[in-house]
Design a protein around this motif. Structure first.
Motif, short mmCIF file in Angstrom:
data_model
loop_
_atom_site.label_atom_id
_atom_site.label_comp_id
_atom_site.label_asym_id
_atom_site.label_seq_id
_atom_site.Cartn_x
_atom_site.Cartn_y
_atom_site.Cartn_z
N ASP A 70 0.75 -1.16 -0.31
CA ASP A 70 -0.06 -0.37 -0.19
C ASP A 70 0.66 1.26 -0.33
O ASP A 70 0.92 2.11 -1.05
CB ASP A 70 -0.74 0.21 1.41
N THR A 71 1.88 1.08 0.82
CA THR A 71 3.18 3.09 1.28
C THR A 71 3.69 2.39 -0.20
O THR A 71 3.47 3.14 -0.45
CB THR A 71 3.58 2.38 2.12
N ARG A 72 3.62 1.69 -0.97
CA ARG A 72 4.96 1.50 -1.99
C ARG A 72 3.58 1.92 -3.58
O ARG A 72 4.28 2.89 -4.36
CB ARG A 72 5.60 0.17 -3.00
N ILE A 73 2.82 1.56 -3.36
CA ILE A 73 1.69 1.95 -4.58
C ILE A 73 1.46 3.44 -4.20
O ILE A 73 0.85 4.51 -5.69
CB ILE A 73 0.63 1.70 -4.63
N ASN A 74 1.17 4.24 -3.20
CA ASN A 74 0.46 4.73 -2.69
C ASN A 74 1.76 6.35 -3.02
O ASN A 74 2.04 7.45 -3.57
CB ASN A 74 0.48 5.29 -1.09
N ASN A 75 3.53 5.71 -3.09
CA ASN A 75 4.12 6.56 -3.16
C ASN A 75 5.01 6.69 -4.59
O ASN A 75 4.46 7.43 -5.19
CB ASN A 75 5.84 6.04 -2.21
N LEU A 76 3.93 5.41 -5.37
CA LEU A 76 4.12 5.33 -6.75
C LEU A 76 3.06 6.76 -7.18
O LEU A 76 3.77 7.52 -8.24
CB LEU A 76 4.16 4.15 -7.61
N ASN A 77 1.80 6.74 -6.98
CA ASN A 77 1.15 7.69 -7.19
C ASN A 77 0.96 8.39 -7.53
O ASN A 77 1.05 9.88 -8.07
CB ASN A 77 -0.36 6.99 -6.39
N THR A 78 1.73 9.18 -5.88
CA THR A 78 2.55 10.76 -5.99
C THR A 78 3.40 10.54 -6.37
O THR A 78 3.14 12.58 -7.51
CB THR A 78 2.84 10.56 -4.33
N GLU A 79 4.36 9.98 -7.13
CA GLU A 79 5.32 10.16 -8.17
C GLU A 79 4.48 10.92 -9.61
O GLU A 79 5.58 10.94 -10.48
CB GLU A 79 6.43 9.04 -7.85
N VAL A 80 3.92 10.01 -9.65
CA VAL A 80 3.30 9.80 -11.36
C VAL A 80 2.59 11.19 -11.04
O VAL A 80 2.41 12.25 -12.07
CB VAL A 80 2.03 8.68 -11.57
N SER A 81 1.89 11.71 -10.03
CA SER A 81 1.12 12.85 -9.48
C SER A 81 2.20 13.78 -10.19
O SER A 81 1.90 14.87 -11.01
CB SER A 81 0.12 12.93 -8.75
N GLU A 106 0.10 -1.30 -11.41
CA GLU A 106 -0.50 -2.28 -12.25
C GLU A 106 0.02 -3.39 -11.73
O GLU A 106 -0.57 -4.07 -10.73
CB GLU A 106 -0.43 -2.31 -13.36
N LYS A 107 1.36 -3.41 -11.72
CA LYS A 107 1.38 -4.95 -11.09
C LYS A 107 1.64 -5.06 -9.33
O LYS A 107 1.73 -6.04 -8.93
CB LYS A 107 3.92 -5.32 -11.17
N SER A 108 2.10 -4.34 -9.33
CA SER A 108 1.61 -4.23 -7.38
C SER A 108 0.37 -4.27 -7.50
O SER A 108 0.46 -4.81 -6.30
CB SER A 108 2.51 -2.48 -6.68
N ASN A 109 -0.63 -3.28 -7.76
CA ASN A 109 -1.87 -4.06 -7.35
C ASN A 109 -2.87 -5.51 -7.91
O ASN A 109 -3.66 -5.88 -6.26
CB ASN A 109 -2.81 -2.85 -8.39
N ALA A 110 -1.74 -5.66 -8.49
CA ALA A 110 -2.30 -7.17 -9.19
C ALA A 110 -1.32 -8.13 -8.07
O ALA A 110 -2.22 -9.17 -7.61
CB ALA A 110 -1.14 -8.00 -10.23
N VAL A 111 -0.87 -7.85 -7.11
CA VAL A 111 0.26 -8.71 -6.81
C VAL A 111 -0.59 -7.93 -4.76
O VAL A 111 -0.91 -9.59 -3.91
CB VAL A 111 1.85 -8.16 -5.58
N ALA A 145 -3.56 -7.54 -4.65
CA ALA A 145 -4.69 -8.26 -4.67
C ALA A 145 -4.81 -9.89 -3.91
O ALA A 145 -5.08 -10.48 -3.83
CB ALA A 145 -6.09 -8.59 -6.17
N ASP A 146 -3.51 -10.51 -4.54
CA ASP A 146 -3.25 -11.91 -4.69
C ASP A 146 -3.38 -12.34 -2.53
O ASP A 146 -3.59 -12.61 -1.93
CB ASP A 146 -1.79 -11.84 -5.37
N LYS A 147 -2.08 -10.81 -2.29
CA LYS A 147 -1.59 -11.06 -0.79
C LYS A 147 -3.11 -10.74 -0.18
O LYS A 147 -3.89 -11.06 0.96
CB LYS A 147 -0.76 -9.52 -0.44
N LYS A 148 -3.74 -9.99 -0.55
CA LYS A 148 -5.33 -9.89 0.25
C LYS A 148 -6.69 -11.07 0.24
O LYS A 148 -6.82 -11.57 1.48
CB LYS A 148 -6.45 -9.13 -0.72
N MET A 149 -6.33 -12.10 -1.07
CA MET A 149 -7.07 -12.62 -1.10
C MET A 149 -6.64 -14.21 -0.26
O MET A 149 -7.23 -14.85 0.88
CB MET A 149 -7.03 -13.35 -2.34
N ASP A 150 -5.17 -14.11 0.12
CA ASP A 150 -4.81 -15.16 0.49
C ASP A 150 -4.06 -14.75 2.57
O ASP A 150 -4.46 -15.71 2.89
CB ASP A 150 -2.85 -14.80 0.81
#
Length: 279
Positions: free
Chosen positions: A58-69, A141-146, A148-153
């Motif tokens: 979550d932290t990594r995705i948030n950081n990436l989104n911030t960088e994209v912004s 995208e890759k992090s979101n896929a991972v 989603a899998d982690k949340k299912m696990d």
């Protein structure tokens, strides 16, 4: 005038033998609780690890989104700079038609050339930032896929853990309640020592019986005189090797403990003395 702690006063009336018995019973109960927790296996740790991984993702995705912004804002800024440079070029080109000498013409030409270079530089930066944005979006995208899998696990592991806990929680609560009852018969310093020994022992045993003349925890031999002291139950005796509290193996069945000891000795000796020889 000093007031005495009621609990401390009550504990004075409890014999050492009763305290030893309470310690041993508490150890038996806590060992059963440990067994119940062992049934859960590595699931609690696996759940904790998954939760930590999810927080990290979550932290990594948030950081990436911030960088994209931030990159998107920078690209917008560069595009604005290009528009401003285009306007300046048009302005300078209009001025060139009204120059009075070559010196003014050359000066304006240099300004136009500079603005064109600025445009080229902005366009280069826009391309670089666009490629960087694309790369970061792929990572998201890759992090979101991972994720989603982690949340299912995690959901699956939590369901499995909850099922096991629901089966054993009532028993664990009952045992913890009984353990708390025995704690009321033991002074705080002994409980603290018991807790410390349990936390340091690999098998979680703080109170052990003497088995085959040895400590039931570390299996080191115990001298005969010390074994006699243990059997009398007049004082708390600990193993000089591992520090565990030592009790005799009849500590729980205390009503017939001496009888059992005598019977064992009697069973061992008469068989050798009463052997008859044929004439």
């Amino acid at each position: 005038m000093t007031t005495q702690n009621p609990k401390a006063a009550d504990l004075k009336d409890i014999s050492v033998e009763e305290k030893l018995r309470a310690l041993y019973e508490m150890q038996s109960i806590d060992a059963e609780v440990d067994r119940i927790k062992t049934l859960r296996g590595e699931l609690p740790l696996e759940v904790q690890d998954l939760e930590d991984e999810i927080v990290g993702l979550d932290t990594r995705i948030n950081n990436l989104n911030t960088e994209v912004s931030v990159l998107g804002d920078t690209i917008t800024k560069k595009k604005q700079e290009i528009k401003e440079a285009d306007l300046l070029i048009k302005k300078y080109e209009a001025q060139q038609s009204n120059v009075r000498n070559n010196r003014e013409f050359d000066s304006i030409s240099k300004e136009i050339e500079f603005q064109k270079l600025e445009i080229e530089l902005c366009e280069k930066r826009i391309k670089e930032f666009t490629v960087e944005v694309s790369g970061k979006k792929i990572q998201i995208e890759k992090s979101n896929a991972v994720l989603a899998d982690k949340k299912m696990d995690l959901e699956a592991k939590k369901s499995e853990l909850d099922a096991i806990v629901s089966e054993t929680q009532l028993e664990e609560d009952r045992l913890n309640g009984k353990s708390a009852e025995y704690k009321t018969k033991i002074e705080e310093r002994l409980i603290n020592a018991y807790t410390r020994i349990r936390s340091n022992a690999r098998n979680g045993l703080a109170v052990v019986t003497v088995e085959r003349d040895a400590c039931g925890g570390c299996f080191n031999k115990i001298p005969p005189q010390r074994q006699m002291d243990i059997r009398t139950r007049k004082k708390i005796i600990v193993c000089e090797y591992c520090g565990r509290v030592l009790v005799d193996r009849y500590i729980v069945d205390y009503d017939s403990s001496l009888e059992k000891a005598d019977v064992e000795e009697a069973d061992a000796k008469p068989k050798r003395r009463t052997r008859k020889t044929k004439e």
